[in-house]
Motif scaffolding. Structure first.
Motif, PDB file in Angstrom:
ATOM      1  N   LYS A   8       0.806  -1.114  -0.164  1.00 35.98           N
ATOM      2  CA  LYS A   8      -0.182  -0.046  -0.039  1.00 35.98           C
ATOM      3  C   LYS A   8       0.819   1.309   0.056  1.00 35.98           C
ATOM      4  O   LYS A   8       2.068   1.319   0.488  1.00 35.98           O
ATOM      5  CB  LYS A   8      -0.984   0.026   1.255  1.00 35.98           C
ATOM      6  N   VAL A   9       0.468   2.326  -0.603  1.00 36.91           N
ATOM      7  CA  VAL A   9       1.020   3.361  -0.555  1.00 36.91           C
ATOM      8  C   VAL A   9       1.171   4.228   0.840  1.00 36.91           C
ATOM      9  O   VAL A   9       0.100   4.184   1.270  1.00 36.91           O
ATOM     10  CB  VAL A   9       0.762   4.526  -1.509  1.00 36.91           C
ATOM     11  N   SER A  10       2.320   4.249   1.525  1.00 39.45           N
ATOM     12  CA  SER A  10       2.339   4.825   2.666  1.00 39.45           C
ATOM     13  C   SER A  10       2.532   6.212   2.979  1.00 39.45           C
ATOM     14  O   SER A  10       1.599   6.838   3.520  1.00 39.45           O
ATOM     15  CB  SER A  10       3.281   4.220   3.735  1.00 39.45           C
ATOM     16  N   HIS A  11       3.549   6.683   2.210  1.00 42.04           N
ATOM     17  CA  HIS A  11       3.728   8.184   2.130  1.00 42.04           C
ATOM     18  C   HIS A  11       4.661   8.404   1.293  1.00 42.04           C
ATOM     19  O   HIS A  11       5.465   7.700   0.634  1.00 42.04           O
ATOM     20  CB  HIS A  11       4.295   8.449   3.522  1.00 42.04           C
ATOM     21  N   ILE A  12       4.553   9.878   0.804  1.00 42.35           N
ATOM     22  CA  ILE A  12       5.414  10.466   0.029  1.00 42.35           C
ATOM     23  C   ILE A  12       6.403  11.374   0.562  1.00 42.35           C
ATOM     24  O   ILE A  12       5.753  12.027   1.271  1.00 42.35           O
ATOM     25  CB  ILE A  12       4.426  11.319  -1.138  1.00 42.35           C
ATOM     26  N   PHE A  85       6.140   2.471   0.571  1.00 39.72           N
ATOM     27  CA  PHE A  85       5.244   1.389   0.479  1.00 39.72           C
ATOM     28  C   PHE A  85       5.074   0.565   1.791  1.00 39.72           C
ATOM     29  O   PHE A  85       6.182  -0.151   2.246  1.00 39.72           O
ATOM     30  CB  PHE A  85       5.409   0.424  -0.647  1.00 39.72           C
ATOM     31  N   GLU A  86       3.885   0.501   2.267  1.00 39.69           N
ATOM     32  CA  GLU A  86       3.587  -0.223   3.586  1.00 39.69           C
ATOM     33  C   GLU A  86       3.586  -1.800   3.033  1.00 39.69           C
ATOM     34  O   GLU A  86       3.008  -2.216   2.290  1.00 39.69           O
ATOM     35  CB  GLU A  86       2.271  -0.013   4.064  1.00 39.69           C
ATOM     36  N   VAL A  87       4.298  -2.570   4.013  1.00 38.81           N
ATOM     37  CA  VAL A  87       4.312  -4.112   3.858  1.00 38.81           C
ATOM     38  C   VAL A  87       3.854  -4.775   5.047  1.00 38.81           C
ATOM     39  O   VAL A  87       4.158  -4.232   6.328  1.00 38.81           O
ATOM     40  CB  VAL A  87       5.637  -4.441   3.069  1.00 38.81           C
ATOM     41  N   GLU A  88       3.444  -6.125   5.032  1.00 37.75           N
ATOM     42  CA  GLU A  88       3.152  -6.828   6.204  1.00 37.75           C
ATOM     43  C   GLU A  88       4.389  -7.218   7.109  1.00 37.75           C
ATOM     44  O   GLU A  88       4.310  -7.281   8.261  1.00 37.75           O
ATOM     45  CB  GLU A  88       2.281  -8.075   5.699  1.00 37.75           C
ATOM     46  N   CYS A 134       8.021  -0.003   4.507  1.00 38.00           N
ATOM     47  CA  CYS A 134       7.749   0.328   6.024  1.00 38.00           C
ATOM     48  C   CYS A 134       6.793  -0.746   6.633  1.00 38.00           C
ATOM     49  O   CYS A 134       5.876  -1.174   5.691  1.00 38.00           O
ATOM     50  CB  CYS A 134       7.355   1.768   6.242  1.00 38.00           C
ATOM     51  N   GLN A 135       6.959  -0.962   7.706  1.00 34.36           N
ATOM     52  CA  GLN A 135       6.144  -1.836   8.472  1.00 34.36           C
ATOM     53  C   GLN A 135       5.657  -1.294   9.703  1.00 34.36           C
ATOM     54  O   GLN A 135       6.463  -0.760  10.365  1.00 34.36           O
ATOM     55  CB  GLN A 135       6.661  -3.275   8.929  1.00 34.36           C
ATOM     56  N   ASN A 136       4.319  -1.166   9.842  1.00 33.74           N
ATOM     57  CA  ASN A 136       3.696  -0.705  11.088  1.00 33.74           C
ATOM     58  C   ASN A 136       4.074  -1.527  12.344  1.00 33.74           C
ATOM     59  O   ASN A 136       4.204  -2.430  12.199  1.00 33.74           O
ATOM     60  CB  ASN A 136       2.086  -0.455  11.058  1.00 33.74           C
ATOM     61  N   PRO A 137       4.148  -0.874  13.741  1.00 30.18           N
ATOM     62  CA  PRO A 137       4.726  -1.300  14.658  1.00 30.18           C
ATOM     63  C   PRO A 137       3.315  -2.265  15.173  1.00 30.18           C
ATOM     64  O   PRO A 137       2.288  -2.101  14.853  1.00 30.18           O
ATOM     65  CB  PRO A 137       4.821  -0.318  15.904  1.00 30.18           C
TER      66      PRO A 137
END
Ligand code: CO
Length: 137
Positions: A8-12, A85-88, A134-137
């Motif tokens: 998913k697009v996380s940020h620019i 991009f956010e990844v699992e 990136c991966q969320n905590p």
């Protein structure tokens, strides 16, 4: 169309010289008066984040000479710095990409803003675009 591996697009990330001036103009653009502010000393960055639904626009200035963002600004000037991009599972994605011959900047994830684990991939592998996972905590 295939949806891929759930990226998913996380940020620019946008590199700026003058964070105060940039915040003023992007605040006017988005109609968001107070973006989230965060200094990440480890990376030498001063970040202002605007949330647009699921995607953040992050204005990033340098806090010290010689930081990665400072070197980018000296070399390329202001503009889009990276797309994230956010990844699992960032560790397994890095292993998969290394296996696929992608050039990694970060072999192991490190700490980013918002408590995320992040890793950069080399722009040489992606047509000049610095890609962050990136991966969320
Ligand atoms: Co980023």
């Amino acid at each position: 169309m295939q949806t891929g591996r759930g990226f998913k697009v996380s940020h620019i990330g946008i590199a700026v010289d003058d964070i105060a001036g940039a915040v003023e103009r992007y605040s006017a653009l988005f109609g968001i008066a107070s973006p989230h502010r965060e200094v990440v000393e480890e990376q030498g960055v001063d970040v202002a984040s605007f949330r647009l639904e699921d995607v953040l626009v992050e204005l990033t200035a340098s806090t010290r000479d010689g930081s990665p963002i400072d070197r980018f600004l000296q070399k390329r000037g202001e503009g889009i710095h990276h797309v994230a991009f956010e990844v699992e599972d960032i560790v397994s994605e890095l292993a998969r990409l290394r296996e696929a011959g992608i050039r990694l900047i970060d072999e192991v994830p490190r700490d980013g803003a918002h408590g995320m684990k992040i890793a950069f991939l080399h722009p040489g592998s992606f047509n000049g675009v610095l890609v962050e996972l990136c991966q969320n905590p």
